[in-house]
Design a protein around this motif. Structure first.
Motif, mmCIF file in Angstrom:
data_model
loop_
_atom_site.group_PDB
_atom_site.id
_atom_site.type_symbol
_atom_site.label_atom_id
_atom_site.label_comp_id
_atom_site.label_asym_id
_atom_site.label_seq_id
_atom_site.Cartn_x
_atom_site.Cartn_y
_atom_site.Cartn_z
ATOM 1 N N LEU A 92 0.812 -1.212 0.000
ATOM 2 C CA LEU A 92 0.000 0.000 0.000
ATOM 3 C C LEU A 92 0.849 1.267 0.000
ATOM 4 O O LEU A 92 0.443 2.291 -0.567
ATOM 5 N N ASP A 93 2.025 1.230 0.612
ATOM 6 C CA ASP A 93 2.865 2.428 0.638
ATOM 7 C C ASP A 93 3.589 2.659 -0.689
ATOM 8 O O ASP A 93 4.323 3.633 -0.836
ATOM 9 N N GLU A 94 3.363 1.767 -1.661
ATOM 10 C CA GLU A 94 3.924 1.977 -2.992
ATOM 11 C C GLU A 94 2.935 2.669 -3.928
ATOM 12 O O GLU A 94 3.287 3.026 -5.048
ATOM 13 N N PHE A 95 1.698 2.851 -3.474
ATOM 14 C CA PHE A 95 0.734 3.611 -4.259
ATOM 15 C C PHE A 95 1.034 5.099 -4.142
ATOM 16 O O PHE A 95 1.745 5.547 -3.223
ATOM 17 N N SER A 96 0.452 5.873 -5.048
ATOM 18 C CA SER A 96 0.614 7.319 -4.962
ATOM 19 C C SER A 96 -0.064 7.837 -3.690
ATOM 20 O O SER A 96 -0.903 7.149 -3.093
ATOM 21 N N VAL A 97 0.284 9.051 -3.290
ATOM 22 C CA VAL A 97 -0.312 9.650 -2.091
ATOM 23 C C VAL A 97 -1.830 9.716 -2.236
ATOM 24 O O VAL A 97 -2.580 9.400 -1.308
ATOM 25 N N GLY A 98 -2.286 10.114 -3.420
ATOM 26 C CA GLY A 98 -3.722 10.201 -3.655
ATOM 27 C C GLY A 98 -4.408 8.848 -3.547
ATOM 28 O O GLY A 98 -5.518 8.741 -3.006
#
Length: 275
Positions: free
Chosen positions: A166-172
């Motif tokens: 999940l921390d590899e997704f964009s901030v948005g």
């Protein structure tokens, strides 16, 4: 509602599963002091109980057996099965009342070295049906579980990479997941822990085990108290790239037979913190 009542080796003989022990304890309600403690916590006067029967609820229920648990076989059997969380049903008849009372109990076994229990696992599509999140969130969660493959044109693509944390997704994208689970936190935790319908849990009974298998400590918690406790805390992405929803943890299932399912876990011994 706090009781660290202990029970000795008598109920542990024969290597019975915890659910079998609980069933036996309740069915020995006239003599067993631990059954007296639990029934009292449930609000029953032991002297007023006319009859009691405890039944284990199997993981897979046969439709023909529904009548044993007080249900008509003509109801929505699939919904009962899909949202079942109870492991034990206690059926009581109270003197001067005559009505059948049902208490459904979810049994959790844990020890200090293994204080995480899987409480629910399903494909992402099943959770989407349950909680009505949009296709965008479904897509992200499927990337998280590995059900959908990581595209080569993403910055996190690596040869052989099977999923994104999940921390590899964009901030948005992270915010979209966090916002949905934050806005629906109680409903989600309730589905995961209490369930819905006739086999939803009214109580959680935690069994803490010790290296000496004859020694067990028990904690009975009314389900709404448990839900309020488990909802404590925010929704955030963990340092390992999974999701914390209050005191519930969302992970990828991994392994067989359903490696791309979502998995939710709780730490049952934390419920001993409740008064």
């Amino acid at each position: 509602m706090d009781s660290r009542a202990e029970i000795g080796s008598k109920t542990a003989k024969g290597g019975f599963a915890v659910e079998t022990q609980v069933e036996a304890i309740f069915n020995d309600w006239k003599e067993n002091p631990l059954a007296h403690v639990w029934l009292s916590q449930m609000g029953y006067d032991i002297s007023k109980i006319e009859k009691l029967l405890a039944l284990k609820i199997p993981v897979r229920i046969k439709k023909l057996d529904l009548s044993k648990y007080g249900f008509e076989t003509t109801g929505d059997f699939m919904e009962l099965q899909k949202f079942k969380k109870a492991d034990i049903q206690v059926q009581l008849y109270i003197q001067l009342d005559g009505c059948l009372k049902l208490e459904n109990i979810s049994v959790k076994k844990a020890n200090k070295g293994a204080n995480f229990n899987q409480i629910d696992k399903r494909p992402v599509a099943e959770y989407q049906k349950m909680w009505s999140f949009d296709d965008g969130i479904a897509h992200l969660l499927k990337l998280f579980t590995g059900e959908e493959k990581v595209c080569r044109n993403t910055e996190f693509y690596r040869e052989g990479k099977k999923r994104l944390f999940l921390d590899e997704f964009s901030v948005g994208e992270q915010e979209k997941i966090i916002n949905f689970f934050s806005m629906n936190k109680f409903r989600i935790v309730a589905d995961l822990v209490r369930g819905r319908g006739g086999f939803s849990a009214d109580w959680i009974l935690v069994c803490e085990t010790f290296p000496d298998s004859s020694h067990k400590v028990w904690k009975l918690v009314e389900i709404n108290n448990a839900l309020n406790f488990l909802c404590q805390g925010d929704v955030h992405i963990t340092p390992r790239g999974s999701l914390s929803v209050g005191r519930i943890f969302m992970q990828r299932k991994g392994g067989t037979p359903d490696p791309t399912s979502l998995q939710f876990k709780m730490a049952p011994l934390d419920l001993f913190e409740l008064e």
